[in-house]
Design a protein around this motif. Structure first.
Motif, short mmCIF file in Angstrom:
data_model
loop_
_atom_site.label_atom_id
_atom_site.label_comp_id
_atom_site.label_asym_id
_atom_site.label_seq_id
_atom_site.Cartn_x
_atom_site.Cartn_y
_atom_site.Cartn_z
N PHE A 81 -20.90 -37.43 3.55
CA PHE A 81 -20.38 -36.39 4.42
C PHE A 81 -19.09 -36.85 5.07
O PHE A 81 -18.86 -38.03 5.26
N LYS A 82 -18.26 -35.89 5.43
CA LYS A 82 -16.99 -36.19 6.08
C LYS A 82 -16.88 -35.40 7.39
O LYS A 82 -17.42 -34.31 7.52
N ASN A 83 -16.15 -35.97 8.34
CA ASN A 83 -15.79 -35.27 9.58
C ASN A 83 -17.00 -34.74 10.38
O ASN A 83 -16.95 -33.65 10.94
N MET A 215 -15.56 -26.01 13.52
CA MET A 215 -14.48 -25.04 13.36
C MET A 215 -13.23 -25.51 14.09
O MET A 215 -12.11 -25.37 13.58
N LYS A 216 -13.40 -26.06 15.27
CA LYS A 216 -12.25 -26.58 16.03
C LYS A 216 -11.57 -27.71 15.26
O LYS A 216 -10.34 -27.78 15.18
N ARG A 217 -12.37 -28.60 14.69
CA ARG A 217 -11.79 -29.70 13.91
C ARG A 217 -11.02 -29.17 12.70
O ARG A 217 -9.94 -29.68 12.38
N SER A 218 -11.56 -28.16 12.06
CA SER A 218 -10.90 -27.59 10.89
C SER A 218 -9.56 -26.97 11.27
O SER A 218 -8.56 -27.12 10.56
N GLU A 220 -7.70 -27.78 13.87
CA GLU A 220 -6.77 -28.85 14.24
C GLU A 220 -6.24 -29.56 12.99
O GLU A 220 -5.06 -29.93 12.93
N TYR A 221 -7.10 -29.74 11.99
CA TYR A 221 -6.67 -30.38 10.75
C TYR A 221 -5.63 -29.51 10.03
O TYR A 221 -4.62 -30.01 9.53
N ALA A 222 -5.90 -28.20 9.99
CA ALA A 222 -4.97 -27.29 9.33
C ALA A 222 -3.61 -27.29 10.05
O ALA A 222 -2.55 -27.30 9.40
N GLU A 223 -3.65 -27.30 11.38
CA GLU A 223 -2.41 -27.33 12.14
C GLU A 223 -1.65 -28.63 11.91
O GLU A 223 -0.41 -28.64 11.81
N GLU A 224 -2.39 -29.72 11.81
CA GLU A 224 -1.76 -31.02 11.55
C GLU A 224 -1.09 -31.04 10.19
O GLU A 224 0.04 -31.55 10.04
N GLN A 225 -1.78 -30.48 9.18
CA GLN A 225 -1.20 -30.44 7.84
C GLN A 225 0.05 -29.57 7.79
O GLN A 225 1.04 -29.89 7.12
N GLN A 226 0.00 -28.45 8.50
CA GLN A 226 1.17 -27.58 8.56
C GLN A 226 2.35 -28.30 9.21
O GLN A 226 3.50 -28.18 8.78
N SER A 227 2.05 -29.05 10.28
CA SER A 227 3.09 -29.79 10.96
C SER A 227 3.70 -30.86 10.07
O SER A 227 4.93 -31.04 10.03
N LEU A 228 2.86 -31.54 9.31
CA LEU A 228 3.36 -32.57 8.40
C LEU A 228 4.20 -31.96 7.28
O LEU A 228 5.23 -32.51 6.89
N SER A 229 3.77 -30.80 6.80
CA SER A 229 4.53 -30.11 5.74
C SER A 229 5.90 -29.67 6.26
O SER A 229 6.92 -29.79 5.56
N ALA A 230 5.92 -29.19 7.50
CA ALA A 230 7.18 -28.75 8.10
C ALA A 230 8.13 -29.93 8.30
O ALA A 230 9.35 -29.83 8.05
N ASP A 231 7.56 -31.09 8.73
CA ASP A 231 8.39 -32.27 8.93
C ASP A 231 8.94 -32.79 7.60
O ASP A 231 10.09 -33.24 7.53
N ALA A 232 8.13 -32.68 6.54
CA ALA A 232 8.54 -33.18 5.23
C ALA A 232 9.65 -32.34 4.64
O ALA A 232 10.52 -32.82 3.91
N SER A 233 9.62 -31.04 4.94
CA SER A 233 10.65 -30.14 4.40
C SER A 233 11.91 -30.17 5.26
O SER A 233 12.98 -29.80 4.80
#
Length: 233
Positions: A81-83, A215-218, A220-233
């Motif tokens: 299991f994860k998270n 649900m809160k963790r999910s 936050e994870y989605a927001e973190e991934q979006q932030s990383l994608s935005a920084d990478a671009s």
């Protein structure tokens, strides 16, 4: 960390309600045997062995194996299991234990009757082992009491806000655990052995709190991934 993770803390505190219920159920209905830890069982295990009470020794030795089996199971299955998803399985095993405990007659050897609880609480302990950065048991109170008292003492001495958060977290665990004790006591007066069914609503509360935290963790994870994608671009 300067504040508690409220959703994670709520999930942890909610399952402590069941820990309190399990504790009072075992102590009052099974000859003051505690089915949520091994301290008393190990002491009586050695005492019965030294006293030559071999039937008692075998039952208590088997109880140790059941408890250890729960810890081994929880340790290994958690790798799948994860998270924090393993918390759902911990709740499910508590539910199964309740259904089994309700079928064990009052005249069965009290330690033998608690085998399902030994296994389930061992799993619960590892499934809900920590929250908000604090390691805390939801199935017994000794370390929670120590942590609350020392945290509060440290805060009074140093005014360190982290120590106040520590005291608040462990106080919350203790309060919920003993609310479970009070609820369990009232249920025991009316339904005796079958009162264990009344843990099921508490498990429902824990499941809801765990779901909301997941649900809160999910998010936050989605927001973190979006932030990383935005920084990478």
């Amino acid at each position: 960390m300067n504040k508690l993770n409220l959703s994670e803390t709520a999930a942890h505190h909610s399952i402590a309600l069941t820990g309190g219920f399990f504790g009072i159920y075992a102590l009052l209905l099974r000859s003051e045997n505690f089915g949520s830890s091994e301290t008393a069982n190990l002491i009586f295990l050695f005492a019965s062995g030294l006293g030559g009470e071999w039937s008692v020794f075998r039952i208590r030795l088997a109880a140790l194996f059941v408890y250890v089996g729960g810890l081994v199971f929880a340790t290994l299955i958690s790798k799948c299991f994860k998270n924090g998803d393993f918390r759902y399985l911990g709740i499910l095993i508590d539910l199964i234990a309740c259904l089994v405990l309700a079928q064990i007659p009052a005249d069965v050897d009290p330690v033998l009757a608690l085998y399902p609880m030994f296994f389930a609480t061992a799993v619960q302990w590892l499934a809900f082992t920590s929250a908000s950065g604090f390691s805390s048991s939801t199935v017994f109170s000794t370390n929670n009491t120590r942590q609350m008292v020392t945290g509060l003492t440290e805060y009074i001495y140093s005014r360190d806000r982290m120590q106040l958060l520590r005291a608040r977290f462990f106080a919350g665990t203790l309060i919920c655990f003993h609310l479970g004790v009070v609820y369990g006591y009232l249920c025991l007066q009316r339904w005796k052995i079958k009162s264990i069914y009344m843990v099921i609503p508490l498990l429902g509360i824990a499941a809801v709190c765990t779901f909301l935290d997941r649900m809160k963790r999910s998010r936050e994870y989605a927001e973190e991934q979006q932030s990383l994608s935005a920084d990478a671009s």
